[in-house]
Design an enzyme around this catalytic site. Structure first.
Site, mmCIF file in Angstrom:
data_model
loop_
_atom_site.group_PDB
_atom_site.id
_atom_site.type_symbol
_atom_site.label_atom_id
_atom_site.label_comp_id
_atom_site.label_asym_id
_atom_site.label_seq_id
_atom_site.Cartn_x
_atom_site.Cartn_y
_atom_site.Cartn_z
ATOM 1 N N LYS A 45 1.055 4.166 -2.846
ATOM 2 C CA LYS A 45 0.792 5.575 -2.521
ATOM 3 C C LYS A 45 2.034 6.449 -2.756
ATOM 4 O O LYS A 45 1.904 7.606 -3.147
ATOM 5 C CB LYS A 45 0.263 5.705 -1.084
ATOM 6 C CG LYS A 45 -1.106 5.052 -0.873
ATOM 7 C CD LYS A 45 -2.208 5.705 -1.722
ATOM 8 C CE LYS A 45 -3.588 5.207 -1.350
ATOM 9 N NZ LYS A 45 -4.661 5.851 -2.130
ATOM 10 N N ALA A 98 3.904 1.431 -1.132
ATOM 11 C CA ALA A 98 4.537 1.522 -2.451
ATOM 12 C C ALA A 98 3.587 2.156 -3.458
ATOM 13 O O ALA A 98 3.985 3.023 -4.252
ATOM 14 C CB ALA A 98 4.951 0.125 -2.921
ATOM 15 N N TYR A 114 0.849 -1.196 0.000
ATOM 16 C CA TYR A 114 0.000 0.000 0.000
ATOM 17 C C TYR A 114 0.888 1.251 0.000
ATOM 18 O O TYR A 114 0.654 2.197 -0.758
ATOM 19 C CB TYR A 114 -0.913 -0.030 1.231
ATOM 20 C CG TYR A 114 -1.868 1.135 1.368
ATOM 21 C CD1 TYR A 114 -3.008 1.243 0.574
ATOM 22 C CD2 TYR A 114 -1.652 2.122 2.329
ATOM 23 C CE1 TYR A 114 -3.892 2.301 0.723
ATOM 24 C CE2 TYR A 114 -2.534 3.181 2.489
ATOM 25 C CZ TYR A 114 -3.651 3.271 1.683
ATOM 26 O OH TYR A 114 -4.531 4.324 1.839
HETATM 27 N N1 LIG Z 1 -9.518 6.106 5.563
HETATM 28 C C1 LIG Z 1 -8.220 6.194 5.761
HETATM 29 O O1 LIG Z 1 -7.747 6.009 6.886
HETATM 30 C C2 LIG Z 1 -7.309 6.574 4.625
HETATM 31 C C3 LIG Z 1 -6.021 7.009 4.931
HETATM 32 C C4 LIG Z 1 -5.169 7.379 3.915
HETATM 33 C C5 LIG Z 1 -5.590 7.328 2.603
HETATM 34 N N2 LIG Z 1 -6.849 6.900 2.309
HETATM 35 C C6 LIG Z 1 -7.254 6.866 0.907
HETATM 36 O O2 LIG Z 1 -8.449 7.588 0.736
HETATM 37 C C7 LIG Z 1 -9.146 7.106 -0.418
HETATM 38 C C8 LIG Z 1 -10.593 6.886 -0.062
HETATM 39 O O3 LIG Z 1 -10.685 5.888 0.922
HETATM 40 P P1 LIG Z 1 -11.826 5.836 2.054
HETATM 41 O O4 LIG Z 1 -11.133 5.896 3.342
HETATM 42 O O5 LIG Z 1 -12.909 6.790 1.749
HETATM 43 O O6 LIG Z 1 -12.258 4.317 1.867
HETATM 44 P P2 LIG Z 1 -13.663 3.653 1.519
HETATM 45 O O7 LIG Z 1 -13.391 2.197 1.520
HETATM 46 O O8 LIG Z 1 -14.725 4.207 2.384
HETATM 47 O O9 LIG Z 1 -13.940 4.178 0.027
HETATM 48 C C9 LIG Z 1 -13.226 3.713 -1.093
HETATM 49 C C10 LIG Z 1 -14.183 3.663 -2.275
HETATM 50 O O10 LIG Z 1 -13.439 3.256 -3.432
HETATM 51 C C11 LIG Z 1 -14.246 2.330 -4.154
HETATM 52 N N3 LIG Z 1 -13.405 1.438 -4.940
HETATM 53 C C12 LIG Z 1 -12.613 0.430 -4.488
HETATM 54 N N4 LIG Z 1 -12.025 -0.188 -5.510
HETATM 55 C C13 LIG Z 1 -12.454 0.424 -6.641
HETATM 56 C C14 LIG Z 1 -12.199 0.221 -8.018
HETATM 57 N N5 LIG Z 1 -11.394 -0.753 -8.432
HETATM 58 N N6 LIG Z 1 -12.798 1.052 -8.908
HETATM 59 C C15 LIG Z 1 -13.627 2.040 -8.490
HETATM 60 N N7 LIG Z 1 -13.905 2.275 -7.197
HETATM 61 C C16 LIG Z 1 -13.326 1.471 -6.283
HETATM 62 C C17 LIG Z 1 -15.018 1.553 -3.085
HETATM 63 O O11 LIG Z 1 -16.171 0.927 -3.616
HETATM 64 C C18 LIG Z 1 -15.310 2.645 -2.069
HETATM 65 O O12 LIG Z 1 -16.576 3.256 -2.291
HETATM 66 C C19 LIG Z 1 -8.404 5.843 -0.854
HETATM 67 O O13 LIG Z 1 -7.570 6.130 -1.952
HETATM 68 C C20 LIG Z 1 -7.576 5.489 0.366
HETATM 69 O O14 LIG Z 1 -6.408 4.753 0.048
HETATM 70 C C21 LIG Z 1 -7.724 6.517 3.297
#
Ligand SMILES: NC(=O)c1ccc[n+]([C@@H]2O[C@H](COP(=O)([O-])OP(=O)(O)OC[C@H]3O[C@@H](n4cnc5c(N)ncnc54)[C@H](O)[C@@H]3O)[C@@H](O)[C@H]2O)c1
Length: 257
Positions: free
Chosen positions: A161, A159, A157
């Protein structure tokens, strides 16, 4: 920050950051193009929006899905002002040798290649409009604190990001004179399903898992969705006109130490 009449494309729009960002953009006057892998959840989010919205389910691993979204923005609204490349997944926390290679490949395909394909579809349309009309555009890639520092037990993950940040900086350099700003928002652990699913499944229990995760965070807590959404809006807003290739940490100080 208002976004009246601005067209905003958002992937992962059914998820924690995505659905709330869509709602706030919409409340502030934006015209939305929403996408997610989960079509039913996407439809529910889209139908709750207060303003104009179109949506299309799709997989960010498919380059054609990004072309279709850009085409939808152009056919419905005639332009694309802002794209938030937010869809992402995480894999179970494991040391690198124990991480399933198939799962690792999936994380790279969704989190890194998904952003690469998005940029391939979005940048030509945005820069062409700037060349014709002088109207600037903005892209916000959702990376992570794991894109800035090493993340034990989340190696693949991290890598992916780190790769998103590499793409962000490179695109900013390529498109600085072509009217497109590209920045990355880097949250740490924040209160969405991505984190709460993990905490709820932790063998030691949710409280112990949260204590362990927040130990290294100077502010000593996980983040709230709105704290991340504010940074997305700031990165996207036209008033923020000289910032590009930047990483905005929204992590309670995690990456600062
Ligand atoms: N929540 C955290 O702690 C956190 C921290 C750092 C970064 N992020 C990043 O924030 C972003 C959003 O994450 P979140 O926390 O809202 O998570 P989440 O799981 O609530 O939302 C992610 C969404 O992406 C969609 N998704 C997954 N795979 C997909 C694909 N192949 N094609 C299209 N859509 C897809 C899912 O259906 C989901 O609705 C992500 O890129 C995640 O890596 C989250």
């Amino acid at each position: 920050m208002r976004f009246d009449g601005k067209t905003v494309l958002l992937s992962g729009a059914a998820g924690g950051f995505g659905s709330r960002a869509a709602e706030v953009f919409s409340e502030r006057g934006a015209l939305l193009v929403l996408s997610d892998l989960d079509g039913d959840a996407l439809q529910a989010v889209a139908e709750a929006m207060p303003g104009d919205v179109v949506w299309l389910a799709g997989d960010v691993r498919d380059p054609a899905s990004h072309d279709a979204l850009v085409d939808l923005a152009l056919s419905k609204y005639g332009r694309l002002d802002i794209a938030v490349n937010n869809a992402g997944i995480v894999c179970p926390m494991q040391r690198i040798p124990e991480t399933d290679p198939a799962l690792a490949r999936q994380v790279i395909d969704v989190d890194l290649m998904g952003v690469f394909y998005a940029l391939q579809a979005q940048l030509p349309v945005m820069s062409a409009r700037f060349a014709e009309e002088g109207t600037p555009a903005a892209i916000v890639n959702i990376a992570s604190a794991a894109g800035l520092v090493g993340s034990p037990f989340l190696g693949i993950y991290a890598a992916a990001k780190h790769g998103v940040i590499g793409l962000t900086r490179s695109a900013a350099a390529e498109y600085g004179r072509k009217g497109v700003r590209i920045n990355a928002v880097c949250p740490s652990f924040a209160n969405t399903a991505m984190l709460t699913d993990y905490l709820d499944a932790a063998p030691a229990g949710r409280e112990a898992a949260e204590t362990a995760l927040t130990r290294g965070i100077p502010m000593g807590r996980i983040g709230q969705v709105d704290e991340v959404v504010q940074a997305i809006l700031f990165a996207a807003h036209a008033d923020n006109s000289f910032m590009t290739g930047e990483t905005l940490s929204v992590d309670g100080g995690l990456a600062a130490v």
